[in-house]
Design a protein around this motif. Structure first.
Motif, PDB file in Angstrom:
ATOM      1  N   VAL A 102       0.914  -1.202  -0.016  1.00 60.65           N
ATOM      2  CA  VAL A 102      -0.008  -0.027  -0.174  1.00 60.65           C
ATOM      3  C   VAL A 102       0.931   1.144  -0.182  1.00 60.65           C
ATOM      4  O   VAL A 102       0.449   2.049  -0.682  1.00 60.65           O
TER       5      VAL A 102
ATOM      6  N   ILE B 166       0.537   4.880  -2.120  1.00 58.53           N
ATOM      7  CA  ILE B 166      -0.183   5.786  -1.271  1.00 58.53           C
ATOM      8  C   ILE B 166      -0.604   6.962  -1.767  1.00 58.53           C
ATOM      9  O   ILE B 166      -1.573   7.526  -1.740  1.00 58.53           O
TER      10      ILE B 166
ATOM     11  N   ILE C 178      -6.379  -0.658   0.480  1.00 55.21           N
ATOM     12  CA  ILE C 178      -6.460   0.220   1.670  1.00 55.21           C
ATOM     13  C   ILE C 178      -7.204  -0.587   2.928  1.00 55.21           C
ATOM     14  O   ILE C 178      -7.084  -0.791   3.759  1.00 55.21           O
TER      15      ILE C 178
ATOM     16  N   THR D 192      -5.430  -3.471   4.070  1.00 50.91           N
ATOM     17  CA  THR D 192      -4.679  -2.877   4.877  1.00 50.91           C
ATOM     18  C   THR D 192      -4.960  -2.887   6.318  1.00 50.91           C
ATOM     19  O   THR D 192      -4.292  -2.739   7.211  1.00 50.91           O
TER      20      THR D 192
END
Length: 1566
Positions: free
Chosen positions: A462, A466, A631, A634
């Protein structure tokens, strides 16, 4: 106003447009003298303060010798300073010299500029000195300054030249010559500034890390990597070739920074959490009541699940339970601190990457605007050619800048990802060393390992992307703004289509995920069966059951492929959408645009600018949903990591270390529990132990002996009281914990090596003989969990470690249970006892061995967690309390044990799994049970990896006589082959053959047509834009408009359909290929001889079925498809450009060559770096697994720091290859993008050159195509490299489909239907060896066994007893001689014919997961009545009929849910069911209880009375009633007669009988 002032300053006009409106444009002199001078100088003056700081700071002048480079630089600048002074001199001379003209003075600029330059050169001299003092290698800002200066000076350079040529003379000789001299010097300075100035003392460091010595230019183009790429191309890379990491990329550095920021964040979070809990205290009480059962549950799950596949299933179950639990305990841990910690730790690199990304995003939008200018330039034939060239150069420059910023951004992001992963891994490891038992109970080793591998990796993935969170919306907004400017509101139509496509994709994705989960279920199921097949392969061969299991696997595989097919169909649809979307979007936009009003005509610039903008839009729209999904994933990882890292630490104050006490160990009124709120397991313990005494701790199983040890180590919660320990501790756990290191390292355990002391310890711990047998002596490498040592050896190594550590206090948790009784005696006498090495130390010994108790100083008796008695042996014996009861029960057991010949295995049953009957676990057990699962998976991973990388020293390990499986001991684990170099074409062809040639050709054709349609659509569009010229100032006919839109749309949809069709065909073909390759593999693996399985770790074979088949199923089709599409895309682009500007063909060949070389070099290196990454990754995990399972030992010896360091080193080794792999990707990208940029440049250049002969619309087409090519080229190399990496799987599977098979299952000569009728067995001079290169195991055995004889076969370990059965079943083939059964030579018939007619009851009862019925009769040959009959005979009927499902009762993997006795009886039932004339009984060494043993013996006597029975005996009792006994020794028959005769002979048999306590009298009683 400003211009007037400047004109006065220059003494000439500042700006006049007419300068540019001519074929040979130029800049006015004033601009050259002002603006172009100020730009570079301003830049330098802004940057200079940084360099001057170094001058102020370092007070002590660095007097070390000046480098040549430094001197050259300073010399050049000094010369420049002189030219500036000369300039000033010339001006002064002209104005104030003797022959000066007073009327016309020089303008101000002629004074100002030389002064400015003079000051600047002094500044540069100071900067150089500042750099030298700061120890910098070079300076980016100075390089950029020189570059700017040279670029700006090019304009006056050509102005002066052109003027001189026009006039035929030089007007102002002094200034003319000074300018060219200084220009030359500036060029030299520019070149010098690209060279790194490396001080001699840094030379060695830079050899190990070239990046540290790379100059600015080399850093941005990554030239410093060249030597590694070259090396990787020439020879396979190994870990030693990897370069050192930069200081800031080191694990130690990253971890220190991360911990520094984590502490305050976590503390703040804890405070927030406590405040929250105060508010919610009532709710907390409820969840506390929920908790204990949960813990009991997870500990139960851990028990005995020793298979990696089961682990996944359990995890699934546990996650469901957690979900239910989660609702109740929403967030009962300090949360939301991890992200801020990560941000604070890596703030700098984050901000840097933001800047690069912003710059890159802005540059992305410059190209379409330049394209627009370019097209309008080609339309207007009256404009000057230089404009076109300017645009071509600008396109190139913008593209280059874009490439460089993009690569810097990617580099930063990937390194950031790597650092985040490292920080998390190091933090998890550090936490695992100090975690309290409560927190440890919450997750198994496997789950904690997952935090380190999967969750940290998620963060890695990620963080690399990002920035797209803000960059994607930004790109979308800018694109829409520009599109609006081009096409007005009709953009909304295109946007609408894009927005509609997103939910469709989302819907497909959720459907696909469901299928994916279903697919995983089948995969797990298949892997589970494969795992069982491989673990029980010997049984399958003995029973000839392979076909049944092959069918089971094939059925599951069929289901799996069905789901896979459905999944790929879904994928095809989403590909269809993805490929149609650009066409649909542009169609919608253009159609609306044209039909809104007749004034809207599609011009070339409009169309192609829009299309290149739509292309830009495509990426962020595709990326955003993917990013959001990842995301979300995560976020789950974040929760898990936060929970673990915020868990409680072990309380270090439980055990005090007060030296003023006069006792070595004292416990005052202590109560101890395993968990904070659980009731105490040890109650009111009071214990004082004087220094130097030997104290024994005894008690029944589960009375809390091991818990007492744990309490002394500080591993338990103290509810009251305190413990004081004076001096250092050494601890020997109940189950030896062995590291994967050399035997010496295991004993030294971080202490320095002292030969004398070491030898003494080895002698005392009875390891001397074992060391002689191990191939490398004390340097033999011990496998994962001590895999190549027997249980007794492990325990002795563990004891040796403690003795060598020379501690003050020794805690020995039953170290004598795992060793034979005579070894135990030796250890007690030489190490533990009153005369041993440790006689002056304090020793606390937990023991079950009664024989040692009289020699100890003091005995502590535990009963249900309470100390019931303390005293000497005599006192306690006399008192008649709990101790004398204990003695009586154990005396019985020990006498039984002596009868059964094995000393090993009995005591091992006493391992305390659940002390105190409560579900809390004793520490020894909890670690080991929990880690079983993980370790096994790990050692599998390890065996594949390590086999290929480092030659292990223990390739052929001989273990001592008390090892578990002697003939396995000398096993040679062969090295796994690791393919290096290019993948052979044959492998590709083999895959295509598996797909089917017809399919392959069709797919290619369809994809080709798709590319054709794509090109056709764009040509149509460029033709359409030509209409704007044709119908200039006329009304545009609507029929024309409709055909234009219609054909354009049709061609767009056609592309999508063709891709869809091609993908469908390809998926069908690849599913076929998967099916074929898997069944070939399975078919062959079941037919290879047993020797293969003895020399190959199961893990390696499993890996072929798991990882490699997975790659063939999922990865290869995708990379094949993308490769093909991209390849055709590139060819299409080149075709279009050549069509537009035929000149372009000239450039193709050199560009293709550059491309090919770069790719060629890169692929070789990249693949090896990837392999090194995966190879160096497994030691991190195995070291972690080892650490967790040996936690109590590490803590007892206080070696946490050493293990932390080791972990850092291991992670660093892995980072070295990862870092280089990241950089090599960027290295490739920069070079490829350069090729792509050249394509853009030449496309534009040739368009300008031949602008008179071509239309503007074709120019637009060729340049917009070229702009797209860089990305495609990049992807093409990635994909080819990936395809090459993946296709290796086909090669590996293929390797196992070509292994040599054993003999045919069914041969041409088949034995008679009823064979063997009599059951006579004859051996004729039978010799056999396990592998061609080994010695004979049986040396010419000759004997006759008559029908229905009962023969007992005995002999010491390794005499060849088991080999005899292996020969009867042809598990190993004869080297010479033959075996006849009823006069049929068994070597002439098929293996299944032979194995089906013999019956065996094997040594260890192996069961397979499935129904009970399947375990007895996998081919469904027998009726239920027959099965119930044999169950009755084998005393299982009552048990089975009591089960809910009866015969359909599910047996767990390996028969875990049945007791050992029941498993043994099931094996008996199998034999009864088959009932052939010959029965081979390989007696169970596992301590089956005597009851079961008697049942089995009686049933065999009764049921098999009319059969020939061969019994391989380990206990002589069982064969005393046989008709004859065969005594084997070293592969020869030494005696063969009836038992009574042999006893009278007083030979080998007599000696063995005497050992077992059997005499002639007792045998007659039998």
């Amino acid at each position: 106003m400003c211009a007037a002032a400047l004109e006065e300053y220059c003494g000439s006009t500042f700006w006049n447009a007419s300068y540019l409106k001519r074929p040979d444009p130029d800049l006015p002199l004033c601009v050259e003298q002002t603006v172009l001078v100020w730009i570079p100088l301003c830049f330098l003056w802004l940057c200079a303060p940084w360099h001057l700081l170094a001058l102020c700071q370092s007070a002590k002048v660095n007097t070390k010798q000046l480098s040549k480079l430094y001197i050259c630089k300073q010399l050049v600048v000094s010369l420049l300073f002189l030219t500036a002074i000369a300039h000033l001199g010339v001006t002064l001379g002209e104005d104030f010299g003797p022959n000066s003209d007073q009327s016309s003075k020089n303008a101000g600029v002629y004074y100002a500029n030389p002064v400015l330059f003079a000051v600047t050169w002094i500044l540069v001299l100071l900067c150089h000195e500042g750099l030298r003092r700061a120890g910098a290698i070079d300076s980016a800002s100075l390089f950029l300054f020189w570059l700017l200066l040279v670029v700006c000076d090019i304009f006056p350079f050509q102005t002066l030249l052109r003027e001189a040529l026009r006039l035929g003379e030089v007007r102002d000789v002094p200034r003319f010559s000074l300018f060219y001299i200084s220009f030359g010097l500036e060029l030299i300075a520019l070149v010098l500034s690209t060279v790194a100035d490396i001080p001699p003392e840094a030379k060695d460091f830079i050899k190990k890390n070239p990046e540290a010595g790379a100059a600015f230019l080399s850093r941005i183009t990554l030239n410093w990597l060249n030597s590694m790429v070259l090396k990787g191309y020439k020879q396979p890379l190994v870990q030693e070739d990897m370069w050192d990491l930069n200081e800031s990329d080191n694990t130690a550095f990253i971890n220190e920074r991360f911990q520094h920021f984590m502490k305050p964040e976590l503390d703040a979070a804890r405070v927030r959490f406590q405040n929250k809990m105060k508010k919610k205290s009532a709710k907390t009480r409820d969840s506390a009541q929920e908790d204990p059962q949960q813990n009991g549950l997870s500990s139960g799950l851990g028990k005995g699940v020793s298979q990696d596949v089961l682990m996944m299933e359990e995890r699934g179950k546990r996650e469901d339970e957690k979900k239910k639990k989660d609702n109740k305990e929403e967030e009962n841990y300090p949360n939301s601190w991890l992200i801020t910690t990560i941000y604070k730790t890596f703030k700098r690199i984050l901000i840097e990457s933001v800047c690069f990304k912003l710059l890159q995003d802005v540059l992305t939008f410059v190209s379409p605007q330049l394209l627009k200018l370019m097209i309008s330039f080609t339309q207007d034939k009256s404009r000057y050619a230089w404009e076109g060239y300017l645009y071509a150069v600008l396109l190139m420059v913008v593209a280059l800048l874009q490439s460089l910023t993009l690569q810097q951004y990617f580099q930063r992001c990937h390194v950031l990802g790597m650092k985040v992963r490292t920080a998390l891994m190091a933090a998890v490891y550090k936490k695992a060393l100090v975690v309290s038992n409560d927190t440890r109970k919450e997750s198994t080793v496997g789950e904690t390992l997952n935090l380190m591998s999967a969750d940290a990796q998620r963060f890695n993935d990620v963080t690399t992307s990002i920035h797209l969170l803000w960059s994607c919306p930004l790109q979308i907004i800018i694109s829409i703004v520009f599109l609006w400017l081009e096409l007005g509101p009709s953009v909304l139509a295109g946007l609408g289509v894009m927005v509609l496509i997103i939910p469709t994709n989302a819907l497909l994705a959720t459907k696909a995920r469901k299928l994916q989960i279903e697919n995983m279920k089948f995969k797990d199921k298949r892997m589970k069966i494969m795992n069982e097949i491989l673990n029980g392969i010997k049984i399958l061969k003995l029973y000839a059951w392979e076909p049944s299991f092959q069918k089971q696997v094939e059925d599951i595989r069929g289901e799996e492929l069905k789901v896979m097919k459905r999944f790929t169909y879904l994928q095809s649809i989403s590909i269809l959408i993805f490929h149609c979307s650009p066409a649909l979007v542009s169609l919608a936009t253009f159609a609306v645009f044209v039909s809104v009003s007749n004034d809207n005509v599609l011009t070339a610039e409009r169309a192609f600018t829009s299309i290149s903008l739509f292309n830009i839009l495509r990426a962020p729209l595709a990326m955003l949903p993917m990013l959001i999904a990842s995301i979300v994933q995560t976020a789950v990882s974040k929760t898990r990591l936060e929970k673990f890292l915020a868990g409680e630490d072990i309380d270090s104050d439980i055990v005090c270390q007060d030296p003023s006490f006069n006792t070595a160990v004292s416990v005052c009124d202590g109560s101890f529990a395993w968990e904070k709120d659980a009731k105490p397991l040890l109650k009111n313990v009071n214990l004082d132990i004087e220094p130097g005494r030997l104290v024994a701790v005894v008690g029944a199983v589960g009375s809390g002996k091991s818990s007492l040890m744990s309490a002394l180590l500080g591993e338990m919660h103290s509810t009251k009281g305190f413990i004081n320990i004076r001096g250092s501790l050494a601890f020997v756990p109940q189950q030896a914990w062995i590291q994967n290191a050399t035997l010496r390292d295991n004993i030294l355990f971080g202490s320095p090596h002292e030969e004398e002391n070491f030898k003494k310890v080895i002698q005392a711990c009875a390891l001397a003989r074992d060391l002689e047998l191990l191939p490398g002596g004390d340097l033999t490498e011990i496998g994962e969990k001590g895999i190549n040592l027997s249980g007794g050896q492990k325990q002795r190594v563990s004891l040796a470690r403690a003795v060598y550590s020379q501690a003050d206090i020794y805690l020995l948790d039953d170290p004598l249970s795992a060793v034979d009784s005579h070894v135990g005696k030796h250890l007690f006498e030489n190490v533990i006892g009153p005369n041993g090495i440790l006689k002056n130390k304090t020793r606390i010994l937990v023991t079950h061995g009664i024989s040692f108790l009289p020699y100890v100083d003091e005995i502590v008796v535990l009963e249900n967690g309470v100390i019931s008695e303390v005293g000497s042996y005599e006192n306690l014996r006399a008192s008649g309390g709990a101790f004398s009861k204990f003695l009586d029960t154990y005396a019985k057991e020990q006498s039984n044990q002596r009868n059964s010949e094995t000393g090993e295995g009995q005591d091992a049953e006493d391992i305390e799994l659940f002390p105190g009957g409560d579900n809390a676990q004793s520490d020894g057990a909890s670690e080991d049970i929990v880690s079983l699962t993980l370790e096994r998976e790990n050692s599998i991973r390890h065996s594949q990896r390590n086999g290929s990388v480092r030659l292990r020293r223990n390739t052929s390990v001989k273990t001592s006589a008390n090892a578990d499986e002697p003939q396995k001991g000398q096993k040679l684990i062969e090295k796994e082959t690791m393919e290096t170099g290019q993948v052979k074409l044959a492998v590709f062809l083999q895959y295509l053959r598996a797909m089917g040639w017809g399919y392959s050709a069709m797919v290619f054709l369809i994809y080709f047509t798709q590319t054709a349609a794509f090109i056709g659509q764009n040509l149509w569009l460029s033709d359409w834009t030509g209409d704007s010229v044709e119908y200039y100032n006329m009304t545009y006919p609507s029929w024309k408009r409709d055909t234009r839109v219609g054909v354009f749309g049709a061609l767009g949809v056609a592309q999508g359909l063709f891709v869809f069709l091609g993908t469908l065909l390809l998926t069908n073909a690849s599913v076929d290929a998967s099916r074929i390759l898997h069944s070939q593999l399975l078919n062959n693996i079941l037919r290879v001889p047993m020797v293969f399985f003895d020399t190959t770790p199961t893990g390696r074979v499993i890996n072929r079925f798991a990882k490699d088949i997975f790659t063939i199923d999922e990865a290869i089709p995708v990379s094949l498809r993308t490769c093909l599409l991209y390849l055709l895309g590139v060819l299409g682009t080149i075709f279009v450009i050549c069509l537009a500007t035929p000149f372009f063909a000239i450039v193709i060949i050199p560009l293709a060559l550059i491309y090919f070389f770069v790719q060629h070099f890169y692929i070789a290196t990249s693949r090896q770096l990837r392999q090194l990454d995966s190879v160096s990754r497994s030691p991190i995990y195995s070291h972690f697994g080892e650490t967790v399972s040996g936690l109590s030992v590490i803590r007892a010896y206080k070696h946490q720091e050493r293990f932390l360091k080791h972990n850092e080193v291991t992670i660093d080794e892995n980072l070295k290859s990862i870092y280089l792999w990241i950089v090599s990707d960027r290295w490739l990208a920069i070079r490829l993008e350069f090729v792509g940029n050249l394509v853009v440049f030449f496309a534009a250049l040739f368009a300008v050159i031949s602008r008179d002969s071509i239309d503007s619309n074709v120019v637009g087409l060729s340049v917009s195509y070229a702009l797209n090519v860089t990305q495609i080229l990049n992807w093409l190399v990635r994909m080819t490299s990936e395809l090459e990496t993946n296709i290796v799987a086909v090669e590996r599977v293929n390797e196992y489909t070509q292994l040599k098979n054993e003999a045919d299952w069914v041969a041409d000569t088949r034995p008679p239907q009823m064979w063997p009728e009599a059951g006579r067995v004859q051996f004729e001079n039978y010799k056999v060896r396990y592998r061609p290169e080994l010695d004979l195991v049986l040396h010419g055995i000759t004997c006759d066994i008559d029908s229905t004889e009962k023969i007992g076969i005995v002999g010491r370990t390794g005499a060849g007893k088991s080999s005899l059965t292996n020969c009867l079943f042809r598990i190993i083939e004869a080297a010479e001689g033959c075996i006849l059964i009823d006069d049929v030579d068994i070597a002439t018939i098929g293996l299944h014919d032979l194995r089906n007619r013999l019956t065996i009851i094997p040594q260890d009862p192996v069961l397979f997961s499935g129904s009970l019925r399947m375990n007895l009769d996998p081919f469904d040959k027998f009726s239920d009545e027959e099965i119930w009959r044999v169950l009755e005979l084998s005393h299982l009927k009552s048990y089975v009929s009591g089960l809910q499902e009866g015969l359909q009762h599910k047996v767990a993997e390996g028969g875990e849910n049945l007791s050992v006795g029941q498993r043994q009886l099931l094996c008996l039932a199998r034999a009864l069911l088959r009932k052939s004339r010959i029965l081979i009984l390989d007696e169970a060494t596992a301590a089956v209880d005597l009851e079961t043993d008697n049942l089995i013996q009686n049933t065999i006597r009764k049921e098999f009375s009319d059969c020939t029975v061969l019994t391989i005996a380990h206990r002589l009792h069982s064969i005393m009633d046989s008709s004859r006994v065969m005594v084997l020794d070293a592969g020869k028959i030494v005696e063969f007669d009836s038992p009574s005769n042999l006893l009278e002979k007083e030979g080998h048999f007599y000696a063995m009988a005497k050992d077992a306590g059997i005499t002639l009298e007792s045998s007659t009683n039998l």
